[in-house]
Write a protein that holds these residues in place. Structure first.
Motif, short mmCIF file in Angstrom:
data_model
loop_
_atom_site.label_atom_id
_atom_site.label_comp_id
_atom_site.label_asym_id
_atom_site.label_seq_id
_atom_site.Cartn_x
_atom_site.Cartn_y
_atom_site.Cartn_z
N SER A 137 0.81 -1.22 0.00
CA SER A 137 0.00 0.00 0.00
C SER A 137 0.85 1.27 0.00
CB SER A 137 -0.95 0.01 1.21
OG SER A 137 -0.23 0.08 2.42
N ILE A 138 2.04 1.21 0.57
CA ILE A 138 2.91 2.40 0.51
C ILE A 138 3.24 2.70 -0.95
CG2 ILE A 138 5.17 3.34 1.10
CD1 ILE A 138 5.07 1.71 3.69
N ASN A 139 3.65 1.68 -1.65
CA ASN A 139 3.97 1.84 -3.07
C ASN A 139 2.78 2.39 -3.85
OD1 ASN A 139 5.60 1.31 -5.52
ND2 ASN A 139 4.09 -0.29 -5.91
N PHE A 160 -7.13 7.83 5.66
CA PHE A 160 -6.77 6.44 5.88
C PHE A 160 -8.01 5.65 6.30
CE2 PHE A 160 -2.71 8.64 6.50
CZ PHE A 160 -1.90 7.89 5.66
N ASN A 161 -8.15 4.46 5.73
CA ASN A 161 -9.31 3.62 6.01
C ASN A 161 -8.83 2.23 6.43
OD1 ASN A 161 -12.22 2.96 5.87
ND2 ASN A 161 -11.56 1.62 4.21
N GLY A 162 -9.48 1.67 7.44
CA GLY A 162 -9.15 0.32 7.86
C GLY A 162 -8.16 0.29 9.01
N THR A 168 3.47 3.07 8.81
CA THR A 168 3.14 3.22 7.40
C THR A 168 2.54 4.59 7.12
OG1 THR A 168 2.78 0.85 7.05
CG2 THR A 168 1.65 2.35 5.55
N GLU A 169 1.60 4.98 7.97
CA GLU A 169 0.94 6.28 7.77
C GLU A 169 1.94 7.42 7.92
OE1 GLU A 169 -2.49 6.58 10.25
OE2 GLU A 169 -3.35 4.70 9.52
N THR A 170 2.81 7.33 8.91
CA THR A 170 3.81 8.38 9.12
C THR A 170 4.73 8.51 7.92
OG1 THR A 170 3.74 8.09 11.52
CG2 THR A 170 5.70 9.15 10.59
N LEU A 171 5.18 7.38 7.38
CA LEU A 171 6.06 7.42 6.22
C LEU A 171 5.36 8.08 5.04
CD1 LEU A 171 8.51 4.76 4.97
CD2 LEU A 171 6.96 5.87 3.35
N ILE A 172 4.12 7.68 4.78
CA ILE A 172 3.37 8.23 3.65
C ILE A 172 3.20 9.74 3.79
CG2 ILE A 172 1.07 8.31 2.59
CD1 ILE A 172 0.94 5.25 3.07
N LEU A 173 2.80 10.18 4.97
CA LEU A 173 2.56 11.61 5.18
C LEU A 173 3.86 12.41 5.11
CD1 LEU A 173 -0.05 11.34 8.08
CD2 LEU A 173 -0.51 11.88 5.67
N CYS A 180 -3.07 14.71 6.70
CA CYS A 180 -3.99 13.61 6.98
C CYS A 180 -5.36 14.20 7.26
CB CYS A 180 -3.50 12.81 8.18
SG CYS A 180 -4.62 11.48 8.67
N LEU A 181 -6.33 13.81 6.44
CA LEU A 181 -7.69 14.30 6.62
C LEU A 181 -8.37 13.61 7.79
CD1 LEU A 181 -10.05 16.00 5.62
CD2 LEU A 181 -10.54 14.23 3.95
#
Length: 217
Positions: A137-139, A160-162, A168-173, A180-181
């Motif tokens: 999901s990161i990719n 983010f859902n689920g 993972t979320e920290t890396l993406i943001l 992050c909404l």
């Protein structure tokens, strides 16, 4: 806050765009439009969002294409003997806020030339990107962000859902620099009460991001 029109996109299929759309529709008391429905015509995503919201202000606009098979739009359209045309899509006229839910991911083909992201570019509205944690999901999230940015498509933020995976979320943001909404957790059942809970939870942040976005653009 001025009228809000936004597009809900996902990093792939079965990401939770419809639940996320219901939360946004409820939070903004917005209208809802799904330009393409592939399969499930007896119980469409429009029907699902209609069942899940509690406000009486939202209107539900008819899909531009209602395809009989639960396939990629280009394949479903071919089976139905039609060709999806970008010129057929026009944002519904409304004085209300509007949430538009895409079908599948951004690079899903509509026909032999156009992808869903080309429809996003044509509609010229900001995108809320829905991400869900799974291996890869990161990719998929970073590729989706890059695809939008390479086409100058404005991104309002990530929802983010689920199941929550903080690393993972920290890396993406951090990597994307996107806000992050909000987060929609894993629920045993999605009900009107669940939608109301998340709508109320994200509303302050949503208003904040919308106002900042409108000032910028």
């Amino acid at each position: 806050m001025n009228q809000v029109k936004l597009i809900v996109a996902g990093i792939g299929t079965e990401i939770g765009k419809t639940v996320a759309s219901a939360v946004l529709v409820e939070a903004l008391q917005a209208d809802y439009w799904k330009p393409i429905q592939s399969g499930g015509l007896d119980d469409s995503d429009t029907d699902t969002v209609r069942r899940l919201i509690s406000n009486s202000a939202s209107c539900f606009h008819t899909e531009a294409y209602r395809l009989t098979q639960p396939l990629s739009p280009h394949a479903a359209a071919e089976i139905d003997g039609i060709t999806i045309e970008l010129d057929a899509f026009e944002v519904p006229q409304t004085r209300s806020n509007l949430v538009i839910e895409l079908a599948g991911g951004l690079m899903v083909p509509l026909n032999n030339q156009d992808l869903t992201i080309d429809l996003v570019k044509k509609l010229n509205l900001p995108v809320v990107l829905v991400s869900r944690n799974y291996l890869g999901s990161i990719n998929h999230t970073l590729l989706s962000v890059d695809a939008c940015r390479s086409r100058n498509i404005p991104l309002m933020g990530i929802l983010f859902n689920g199941p929550t995976v903080p690393s993972t979320e920290t890396l993406i943001l951090n990597y994307t620099g996107l806000p992050c909404l909000g987060r929609i957790g894993q629920e045993e059942a999605v009900t009107k009460a669940v939608i109301i809970k998340y709508a109320a939870g994200i509303l302050p942040r949503l208003h904040q991001l919308i106002e900042a976005f409108q000032q910028k653009f």
